[in-house]
Structure formats: structure tokens, C-alpha cells
Design a protein around this motif. Structure first.
Motif, PDB file in Angstrom:
ATOM      1  N   GLY A  90       0.829  -1.211   0.000  1.00 52.61           N
ATOM      2  CA  GLY A  90       0.000   0.000   0.000  1.00 52.61           C
ATOM      3  C   GLY A  90       0.854   1.247   0.000  1.00 52.61           C
ATOM      4  N   GLU A  91       0.474   2.212   0.818  1.00 55.59           N
ATOM      5  CA  GLU A  91       1.225   3.468   0.922  1.00 55.59           C
ATOM      6  C   GLU A  91       2.277   3.339   2.021  1.00 55.59           C
ATOM      7  OE1 GLU A  91       0.560   8.215   1.751  1.00 55.59           O
ATOM      8  OE2 GLU A  91      -1.161   6.955   1.342  1.00 55.59           O
ATOM      9  N   VAL A  92       3.507   3.742   1.715  1.00 56.46           N
ATOM     10  CA  VAL A  92       4.595   3.649   2.685  1.00 56.46           C
ATOM     11  C   VAL A  92       5.042   5.040   3.111  1.00 56.46           C
ATOM     12  CG1 VAL A  92       5.427   1.399   1.919  1.00 56.46           C
ATOM     13  CG2 VAL A  92       6.350   3.458   0.878  1.00 56.46           C
ATOM     14  N   HIS A  93       5.473   5.109   4.369  1.00 54.94           N
ATOM     15  CA  HIS A  93       5.982   6.346   4.963  1.00 54.94           C
ATOM     16  C   HIS A  93       7.329   6.050   5.599  1.00 54.94           C
ATOM     17  CE1 HIS A  93       2.164   8.622   4.750  1.00 54.94           C
ATOM     18  NE2 HIS A  93       1.629   7.410   4.834  1.00 54.94           N
ATOM     19  N   ALA A  94       8.193   7.067   5.651  1.00 55.20           N
ATOM     20  CA  ALA A  94       9.473   6.943   6.351  1.00 55.20           C
ATOM     21  C   ALA A  94       9.217   7.155   7.843  1.00 55.20           C
ATOM     22  CB  ALA A  94      10.461   7.971   5.826  1.00 55.20           C
ATOM     23  N   TRP A  95       9.943   6.413   8.647  1.00 54.95           N
ATOM     24  CA  TRP A  95       9.750   6.437  10.102  1.00 54.95           C
ATOM     25  C   TRP A  95      11.093   6.252  10.775  1.00 54.95           C
ATOM     26  CZ3 TRP A  95       9.441   1.395  12.840  1.00 54.95           C
ATOM     27  CH2 TRP A  95       9.234   1.545  14.222  1.00 54.95           C
ATOM     28  N   GLU A  96      11.339   7.001  11.844  1.00 56.90           N
ATOM     29  CA  GLU A  96      12.542   6.837  12.649  1.00 56.90           C
ATOM     30  C   GLU A  96      12.181   6.006  13.871  1.00 56.90           C
ATOM     31  OE1 GLU A  96      15.761   9.894  13.361  1.00 56.90           O
ATOM     32  OE2 GLU A  96      14.069  11.129  12.738  1.00 56.90           O
ATOM     33  N   PRO A  97      12.847   4.864  14.075  1.00 54.57           N
ATOM     34  CA  PRO A  97      12.554   4.048  15.261  1.00 54.57           C
ATOM     35  C   PRO A  97      12.732   4.873  16.541  1.00 54.57           C
ATOM     36  CG  PRO A  97      13.917   2.830  13.746  1.00 54.57           C
ATOM     37  CD  PRO A  97      13.846   4.233  13.225  1.00 54.57           C
ATOM     38  N   GLY A  98      11.835   4.660  17.460  1.00 54.25           N
ATOM     39  CA  GLY A  98      11.861   5.399  18.713  1.00 54.25           C
ATOM     40  C   GLY A  98      10.863   6.543  18.746  1.00 54.25           C
ATOM     41  N   LEU A  99      10.344   6.906  17.590  1.00 54.17           N
ATOM     42  CA  LEU A  99       9.344   7.967  17.520  1.00 54.17           C
ATOM     43  C   LEU A  99       7.984   7.349  17.236  1.00 54.17           C
ATOM     44  CD1 LEU A  99      11.227  10.668  15.425  1.00 54.17           C
ATOM     45  CD2 LEU A  99      11.030  10.492  17.895  1.00 54.17           C
TER      46      LEU A  99
END
Length: 115
Positions: A41-50
Motif C-alpha cells: 500500500g502506501e509507505v511512509h518513512a519512520w525513525e525508530p523510537g518515535l
């Protein structure tokens, strides 16, 4: 005297390199690679810990599934990684985390600066 403080990369002029992983609207299991969960589907960038994506969406309120084992560059079709069922990359996340591909625009750069 020696200092016992932990090394801070910013104090030495080195910026911390951010490693973005993926949060997606769906998931699927790749049976060929030993039942590995992959984004769809739709992907987003993510920083672990947030608890939010790079573009500011709340992970829980948006119903996004976290993929800490899938790096952001693996969502690009030419990577051959986890992009098999990715339909769309968030353009706001892509502008921060990096964008490659045929529709990628070059990073903004001032061509003729004022004196």
C-alpha cells in the motif's frame, strides 16, 4: 586530565546519519523468503523510537504497520527489495528521507544567489 564524557558526533562536526525505516498502510508475507513480513500500500518513512512518521502522521491513529527491519531505500522499485506491493510513497516523507527513481526531482539548489 582526560574527559570521560561520551563522544558526541555533533561536537566533532559530524552530523548524525539518520536511518529511516518503513511504516505502511498494509502488509503481506513473502513465503519464498521464509514468511518475512513486508510493506504494502502506501509507505511512509519512520525513525525508530518515535511515534510518528517523518511527515507527521501518528502511527497508531493512522493505523500504520511498523517495519523496523525494512529500510526506506528498499521501498524503491529499482532496489529489488521490499517494493513488490508498494503502491505509493508519501511524497512528504520522500522529500525528507530521500527520493530516487524516474519521477524524482533533484534536490533544491540555488543557481544564481544574490550578492
Amino acid at each position: 586530565m582526560s574527559s570521560t564524557r561520551p563522544a558526541d558526533p555533533a561536537a566533532h562536526g559530524m552530523a548524525r546519519v539518520r536511518q529511516y525505516v518503513v511504516a505502511a498502510s498494509g502488509q503481506w508475507t513473502d513465503e519464498e523468503e521464509g514468511r518475512r513480513r513486508l510493506p504494502s500500500g502506501e509507505v511512509h518513512a519512520w525513525e525508530p523510537g518515535l511515534n510518528q512518521t517523518v511527515c507527521g502522521l501518528s502511527l497508531s491513529r493512522s493505523g500504520l504497520v511498523r517495519f523496523p527491519h525494512v529500510g526506506w531505500p528498499d521501498t524503491f522499485p529499482e532496489s529489488g527489495g521490499a517494493a513488490d506491493r508498494v503502491r505509493r510513497q508519501c511524497p512528504r516523507c520522500a522529500s525528507v528521507a530521500g527520493r530516487r527513481g524516474p519521477d524524482a526531482r533533484p534536490r533544491w539548489r540555488r543557481v544564481n544567489p544574490r550578492p
